[in-house]
Scaffold this motif. Structure first.
Motif, short mmCIF file in Angstrom:
data_model
loop_
_atom_site.label_atom_id
_atom_site.label_comp_id
_atom_site.label_asym_id
_atom_site.label_seq_id
_atom_site.Cartn_x
_atom_site.Cartn_y
_atom_site.Cartn_z
N LYS A 47 -6.11 -10.25 -6.25
CA LYS A 47 -4.98 -9.74 -7.04
C LYS A 47 -5.47 -8.64 -7.97
N ARG A 48 -4.81 -7.49 -7.91
CA ARG A 48 -5.19 -6.37 -8.76
C ARG A 48 -4.54 -6.52 -10.14
N PRO A 49 -5.06 -5.78 -11.13
CA PRO A 49 -4.44 -5.83 -12.47
C PRO A 49 -2.98 -5.38 -12.44
N LYS A 50 -2.67 -4.40 -11.57
CA LYS A 50 -1.30 -3.89 -11.47
C LYS A 50 -0.90 -3.80 -10.01
N ALA A 51 0.40 -3.97 -9.77
CA ALA A 51 0.92 -3.84 -8.41
C ALA A 51 0.76 -2.40 -7.93
N ASN A 52 0.49 -2.23 -6.63
CA ASN A 52 0.36 -0.88 -6.08
C ASN A 52 1.15 -0.71 -4.79
N GLY A 53 2.02 -1.67 -4.50
CA GLY A 53 2.82 -1.58 -3.28
C GLY A 53 3.82 -0.44 -3.38
N VAL A 54 4.09 0.21 -2.23
CA VAL A 54 5.03 1.32 -2.17
C VAL A 54 6.25 0.88 -1.38
N LYS A 55 7.44 1.16 -1.92
CA LYS A 55 8.68 0.80 -1.25
C LYS A 55 9.45 2.08 -0.91
N PRO A 56 10.29 2.06 0.14
CA PRO A 56 11.13 3.22 0.43
C PRO A 56 11.97 3.57 -0.79
N SER A 57 12.09 4.86 -1.10
CA SER A 57 12.73 5.28 -2.34
C SER A 57 14.21 4.94 -2.41
N THR A 58 14.86 4.78 -1.25
CA THR A 58 16.30 4.51 -1.27
C THR A 58 16.62 3.03 -1.41
N VAL A 59 15.60 2.18 -1.41
CA VAL A 59 15.81 0.75 -1.53
C VAL A 59 15.25 0.28 -2.88
N HIS A 60 16.03 -0.49 -3.60
CA HIS A 60 15.58 -0.97 -4.91
C HIS A 60 15.26 -2.45 -4.81
N VAL A 61 14.00 -2.77 -4.91
CA VAL A 61 13.54 -4.15 -4.77
C VAL A 61 12.87 -4.57 -6.06
N ILE A 62 13.19 -5.77 -6.54
CA ILE A 62 12.65 -6.23 -7.82
C ILE A 62 11.19 -6.61 -7.70
N SER A 63 10.79 -7.21 -6.55
CA SER A 63 9.40 -7.68 -6.42
C SER A 63 8.42 -6.51 -6.45
N THR A 64 7.24 -6.76 -6.96
CA THR A 64 6.19 -5.73 -7.02
C THR A 64 4.99 -6.22 -6.22
N PRO A 65 4.93 -5.89 -4.94
CA PRO A 65 3.84 -6.39 -4.11
C PRO A 65 2.56 -5.59 -4.32
N GLN A 66 1.53 -6.04 -3.63
CA GLN A 66 0.23 -5.35 -3.68
C GLN A 66 -0.20 -5.05 -2.27
N ALA A 67 -0.61 -3.80 -2.03
CA ALA A 67 -0.98 -3.38 -0.68
C ALA A 67 -2.46 -3.08 -0.58
N SER A 68 -3.07 -3.52 0.54
CA SER A 68 -4.45 -3.17 0.87
C SER A 68 -4.42 -2.42 2.20
N LYS A 69 -5.03 -1.23 2.21
CA LYS A 69 -4.95 -0.36 3.38
C LYS A 69 -6.21 -0.45 4.22
N VAL A 70 -6.01 -0.48 5.53
CA VAL A 70 -7.11 -0.62 6.48
C VAL A 70 -7.05 0.54 7.47
N GLY A 71 -8.19 1.13 7.79
CA GLY A 71 -8.20 2.20 8.78
C GLY A 71 -9.58 2.79 8.98
N ARG A 72 -9.65 3.77 9.88
CA ARG A 72 -10.92 4.44 10.19
C ARG A 72 -11.27 5.49 9.15
N SER A 73 -10.26 6.04 8.48
CA SER A 73 -10.47 7.11 7.51
C SER A 73 -11.31 6.63 6.33
N THR A 74 -12.14 7.53 5.80
CA THR A 74 -12.91 7.22 4.59
C THR A 74 -12.25 7.82 3.36
N GLU A 75 -11.01 8.32 3.50
CA GLU A 75 -10.31 8.87 2.34
C GLU A 75 -10.02 7.76 1.34
N SER A 76 -9.79 8.17 0.09
CA SER A 76 -9.66 7.20 -1.01
C SER A 76 -8.54 6.17 -0.84
#
Length: 386
Positions: A47-76
């Protein structure tokens, strides 16, 4: 296991909440050249100190999830960098993949920040501009609700075992996950433009033992609760010492055998146990038994005259792959990795994606395709004569 300092914390003096861990199939506890930064064989989600989940801008959701990204890229934006797994764990600096089939921004795991910390998987990830990144050839479409959805070029496949991650579990059905997290049947081939059929009664919620295939690497999701009931590295080391303390002997040479220490799991040692994988008899290394009418790696067992592969035995050191804490009594064929009976039988029945549309069982510790009558064999050790 990871030390708390390796991941983000919730509070400096408080034990962080762990959502679960992603473990890459085909590695026996670490990458061949060692785990470094975001590139490792096992990734813990805290669990991170702050939520970092991204939601579609046209949908308003109260929950604040946390996302972890997986991939081949070494970008930040990528939290867990995954590279193509080569069968037999021969991943080193000299073994280069000419063209990776893993997406640069392959998938994201979104976890609820409040109990029961439900984890969901979505295809694709956000790039440095916080835009969903899909390749030019990726399938894309507009859903009836007006939202765009799509698939990564080679797909993100998920399989939930029936009955959780236990010795009684059976393989589930492989599905494909879309950018929005919907579940689809598999395409005809991994990169086909036509998406599969929507499976409305299934969700993208991960459970303990769920497998995630990124077309080049397969990840095992272990929940925090599941890991709590899994043997630890210390437990596996204790089992290794217990076997060695029993002083198993080569039935022909009568020399004592011993599994090497876990930190020397890639070097064949003088006392290393070897086994005939057609019958399971354990010996020390010897040079006899070659048959001119068989393949180079096939020998005749001096105990029972059975002909088959003769290989060194390696202890399975990645605790996350064990379904129980039983003694290491069975070996996968043809690689010789050893683990508990229930763990060996579990992985022997799991079909893992291979290539564009094939599936086969593989050793979780080295990704070698399994063979033989049952994909694994019970080992027959001989105790000391005295």
């Amino acid at each position: 296991m990871f030390s708390p300092s390796q991941e983000e914390h919730c509070a400096p003096n408080k034990e962080p909440v762990k959502y679960g861990e992603l473990v890459v199939l085909g590695y026996n506890g670490s990458l061949p050249n060692g785990d470094r930064g975001r590139r490792k064989s096992r990734f813990a989600l805290y669990k991170r100190p702050k939520a970092n989940g991204v939601k579609p801008s046209t949908v308003h959701v109260i929950s604040t999830p946390q996302a972890s990204k997986v991939g081949r890229s070494t970008e930040s934006p990528i939290d867990f960098v995954v590279t193509d797994t080569i069968s037999g764990s021969q991943n080193n600096d000299e073994t280069q993949i000419t063209q990776s089939t893993i997406s640069r921004f392959a998938c994201r795991i979104v976890c609820d920040r409040s109990p029961p910390y439900t984890a969901r998987i979505f295809a694709a990830g956000f790039d440095s501009s916080k835009n969903i990144f899909l390749g030019e050839k990726a399938a894309k479409w507009k859903n009836p609700d007006g939202h765009m959805d799509g698939l990564t070029t080679n797909g993100v496949l998920v399989m939930h075992p029936k009955g959780g991650f236990t010795e009684e579990s059976k393989p589930g059905v492989w599905r494909e996950i879309s950018v929005c997290g919907d579940v689809y049947t598999l395409r005809e081939t991994r990169s086909a433009q036509q998406k599969g059929k929507l499976v409305e009664n299934e969700t993208n919620v991960l459970q303990d033992g769920s497998l995630i295939d990124l077309c080049g690497a397969t990840l095992l999701w272990r929940t925090a609760d599941g890991l709590f009931h899994t043997p630890t590295q210390k437990h596996i080391e204790a089992l290794r010492q217990e076997i060695n303390a029993a002083r198993p002997q080569c039935p022909v040479g009568l020399n004592t055998l011993a599994f090497p220490s876990i930190n020397r799991k890639d070097v064949v040692e003088e006392k290393q146990p070897w086994a005939y994988l057609s019958c399971g008899h354990v010996h020390g290394y010897h040079n006899w038994g070659h048959r001119s009418d068989t393949e180079a790696n096939e020998r005749e067992c001096p105990m029972c005259r059975t002909i088959g592969p003769y290989v060194p035995l390696w202890l399975g050191c990645e605790a996350g792959f064990y379904v129980d804490a039983g003694p290491p009594t069975h070996a996968f064929t043809p690689c010789g990795h050893v683990c508990s009976e229930k763990s060996a039988k579990y992985w022997s029945q799991i079909p893992l994606p291979h290539g564009t549309h094939a599936f086969h069982a593989a050793c979780p510790f080295c990704a070698t395709q399994l063979s033989g009558e049952h994909n694994c064999i019970k080992l027959i050790f001989q105790g000391p004569v005295d």
